[in-house]
Design a protein around this motif. Structure first.
Motif, PDB file in Angstrom:
ATOM      1  N   VAL A 209       0.803  -1.412   0.067  1.00  0.00           N
ATOM      2  CA  VAL A 209       0.002  -0.018   0.022  1.00  0.00           C
ATOM      3  C   VAL A 209       1.040   1.232  -0.054  1.00  0.00           C
ATOM      4  O   VAL A 209       1.629   1.464   0.945  1.00  0.00           O
ATOM      5  CB  VAL A 209      -0.932   0.208   1.141  1.00  0.00           C
ATOM      6  N   ARG A 214      -4.561   8.178   1.912  1.00  0.00           N
ATOM      7  CA  ARG A 214      -5.340   6.791   2.442  1.00  0.00           C
ATOM      8  C   ARG A 214      -7.077   7.214   2.635  1.00  0.00           C
ATOM      9  O   ARG A 214      -7.519   6.378   2.430  1.00  0.00           O
ATOM     10  CB  ARG A 214      -4.881   6.354   3.636  1.00  0.00           C
ATOM     11  N   LEU A 218      -8.376   3.371   0.054  1.00  0.00           N
ATOM     12  CA  LEU A 218      -7.672   2.170   0.167  1.00  0.00           C
ATOM     13  C   LEU A 218      -8.691   1.023  -0.245  1.00  0.00           C
ATOM     14  O   LEU A 218      -7.920  -0.116   0.041  1.00  0.00           O
ATOM     15  CB  LEU A 218      -7.425   2.140   1.714  1.00  0.00           C
ATOM     16  N   MET A 220     -10.897  -0.757   1.199  1.00  0.00           N
ATOM     17  CA  MET A 220     -10.540  -1.725   2.390  1.00  0.00           C
ATOM     18  C   MET A 220     -11.456  -2.913   2.423  1.00  0.00           C
ATOM     19  O   MET A 220     -10.852  -3.917   2.732  1.00  0.00           O
ATOM     20  CB  MET A 220     -11.259  -0.787   3.570  1.00  0.00           C
ATOM     21  N   GLU A 221     -12.395  -3.057   1.629  1.00  0.00           N
ATOM     22  CA  GLU A 221     -13.274  -4.131   1.787  1.00  0.00           C
ATOM     23  C   GLU A 221     -12.427  -5.418   0.899  1.00  0.00           C
ATOM     24  O   GLU A 221     -12.551  -6.193   1.022  1.00  0.00           O
ATOM     25  CB  GLU A 221     -14.796  -4.245   1.304  1.00  0.00           C
ATOM     26  N   LEU A 223      -9.270  -5.228   0.180  1.00  0.00           N
ATOM     27  CA  LEU A 223      -8.056  -5.575   0.894  1.00  0.00           C
ATOM     28  C   LEU A 223      -8.250  -6.749   1.884  1.00  0.00           C
ATOM     29  O   LEU A 223      -7.378  -7.657   1.978  1.00  0.00           O
ATOM     30  CB  LEU A 223      -7.371  -4.325   1.158  1.00  0.00           C
ATOM     31  N   LEU A 224      -9.416  -6.376   2.534  1.00  0.00           N
ATOM     32  CA  LEU A 224      -9.547  -7.381   3.575  1.00  0.00           C
ATOM     33  C   LEU A 224     -10.086  -8.744   3.045  1.00  0.00           C
ATOM     34  O   LEU A 224      -9.495  -9.940   3.488  1.00  0.00           O
ATOM     35  CB  LEU A 224     -10.993  -6.790   4.243  1.00  0.00           C
ATOM     36  N   ARG A 227      -6.683 -10.295   2.166  1.00  0.00           N
ATOM     37  CA  ARG A 227      -6.102 -10.806   3.046  1.00  0.00           C
ATOM     38  C   ARG A 227      -6.705 -12.001   3.829  1.00  0.00           C
ATOM     39  O   ARG A 227      -5.707 -12.994   3.962  1.00  0.00           O
ATOM     40  CB  ARG A 227      -6.138  -9.734   4.368  1.00  0.00           C
ATOM     41  N   ASP A 235       2.398  -2.046   4.537  1.00  0.00           N
ATOM     42  CA  ASP A 235       2.484  -0.941   4.177  1.00  0.00           C
ATOM     43  C   ASP A 235       3.776  -0.459   3.549  1.00  0.00           C
ATOM     44  O   ASP A 235       4.932  -1.360   3.874  1.00  0.00           O
ATOM     45  CB  ASP A 235       2.508  -0.040   5.641  1.00  0.00           C
TER      46      ASP A 235
END
Length: 464
Positions: A209, A214, A218, A220-221, A223-224, A227, A235
């Motif tokens: 990232v 940010r 990002l 986020m959903e 990326l989660l 993951r 980072d």
């Protein structure tokens, strides 16, 4: 088993299993070589399969502890052999613990010694062949960079050499809305479909990232979800720290230093570091005292009677406290007769003939072992600098005083990774490596630095 769906992990699993077989086979071969009498051999063969497995697993764990089965290999051949040697040492120590707890598992000294030698040769030969036959790219992590602005572009501009990318390959950069594009258009990627599906389809190991801002950019959903499917999310600052072995000051924010972990200063760590300093310093003194005597005689012969053999100079130690560092004198006695501190220069005319030689092979540093034994220095740590330089550099370079969290060292990570520093720019570059060491130091890291310092001495890199 999702880890084994990654190409690099599959190759490393194959490497580990093949070496486990080789190590077990080394113990079997050592047994047949050691016991020639049928009666002795028959008695030992009874538990040989279990002992071979125990030996192989212990050595494998020792090698794994030294990073020999990471998904990237970026050390030189000397570094790899040093890690392998320490891994075998750790495995041997582990076997001794097992022998103490389970006396019936004991291996004779002759068998164990031959097995260690055979195993070391077998693993070295196999690994050399394996790395030649297998495509090197198979061991590299496949990186996708989220961001294409000035921050993310540092991967392209500051890590573009092949030696910088030994551990990873960049698939491309994903630009985010509002960013000024700073990477070549050929490296931009626009995933066709959801990001989690794209990463699985292209076997992405890690997403770095590096977005400029940010807030709201990002994903986020997604990326989660990446993951959860086994893709690492890192980072940009942490990525630089891990891959380059330095803290990238231009990317570093105080909050990252506070929350990113490291800076291990527990009582146990202080105890192990001091114990290591004392044990290693005494060993070096026992081995090096004849050389130290010869150096002292050479200085006396060149300079004449009445001239000092040693040179004492004030340096800055842990927590900013000063101490008197002691070295063999390598410069003329009037080198700084005006009292002004100066950086050492290439082909410095203040250096004597004996001094030029002992600096090249680092023999002038050996008296600092006394500073280590007194507790003013550590064997491994940032280089101690003069108070005049420290006062000036601390006002010009961010985080400079963080290097004084630890005792200064006779050898260090920055000395290994960067040439001799003789300017403010050099000091800033070396600080990146010093901060990496301060943040990540441990006993194994100290041992690796000490062994790799031998390479610096042998090939005379970085001395003035």
């Amino acid at each position: 088993m999702s880890l084994l769906h990654k190409r690099s992990a599959r190759w490393l699993f194959l490497l580990a299993m093949a070496e486990l077989v080789l190590l077990g086979g080394s113990l079997v071969a050592a047994t047949y070589l050691r016991f020639q009498q049928p009666e002795e051999l028959a008695q030992y063969l009874r538990y040989l399969p279990n002992r071979a497995l125990m030996f192989g697993v212990a050595m494998l764990l020792g090698l794994a502890a030294l990073g020999q089965y990471q998904t990237y290999m970026r050390a030189s051949w000397f570094g790899l052999l040093a890690r392998q040697a320490i891994g075998f040492l750790l495995g041997g120590l582990g076997l001794m613990v097992i022998f103490y707890l389970l006396p019936q598992a004991y291996l004779g000294r002759g068998v164990l010694g031959m097995a260690l030698m055979l195993g070391f040769v077998a693993v070295t030969a196999f690994r050399t062949l394996f790395l030649r036959l297998v495509e090197v790219e198979a061991f590299k992590r496949r990186i996708l960079v989220l961001g294409a602005g000035a921050r993310a572009a540092q991967i392209h501009t500051r890590m573009r050499r092949r030696s910088d990318r030994r551990g990873f390959t960049v698939l491309g950069f994903i630009a985010r809305p509002g960013e000024t594009i700073e990477v070549p258009a050929s490296q931009l990627i626009q995933p066709n479909g959801p990001l989690p599906e794209w990463t699985l389809r292209h076997q992405v190991d890690e997403i770095v990232v590096g977005v400029e801002d940010r807030r709201g950019k990002l994903m986020m959903e997604e990326l989660l979800e990446c993951r959860q499917s086994g893709v690492a999310i890192t980072d940009l600052t942490t990525f630089f720290e891990r891959e380059a072995g330095r803290v990238q000051l231009s990317l570093t924010h105080p909050s990252w230093l506070v929350y990113s972990g490291g800076f291990n200063a527990t009582p146990m760590r202080r105890f192990t570091k001091r114990s290591f300093d004392l044990a290693a310093s005494l060993c070096v003194l026992v081995l090096a005292w004849p050389l130290m005597l010869l150096v002292a005689l050479a200085i006396l012969i060149e300079s004449g009677p009445g001239q000092p053999v040693f040179y004492r100079q004030e340096r800055v130690g842990a927590r900013g406290r000063t101490f008197q560092l002691i070295k063999f004198r390598s410069m003329r006695t009037d080198a700084e007769r005006d009292g002004v501190a100066r950086w050492a220069r290439e082909n410095d005319d203040r250096v004597t003939r004996v001094g030029r030689f002992i600096r090249k092979v680092r023999l002038d540093e050996l008296p600092q072992l006394w500073n280590v034994l007194k507790g003013e220095m550590s064997l491994i740590g940032p280089r101690p600098e003069r108070p005049q330089f420290v006062a000036d550099l601390a006002t010009k370079i961010s985080y400079y005083n963080l290097r004084h969290c630890l005792k200064p060292g006779l050898a260090g990570w920055a000395q290994l990774r960067y040439p001799y520093g003789a300017s403010e720019d050099d000091a800033e570059e070396k600080l990146k490596y010093d901060l990496y060491y301060v943040k990540n130091h441990n006993l194994l890291f100290d041992l690796l630095i000490l062994i790799q310092t031998v390479e610096v001495v042998l090939f005379r890199r970085g001395a003035r």
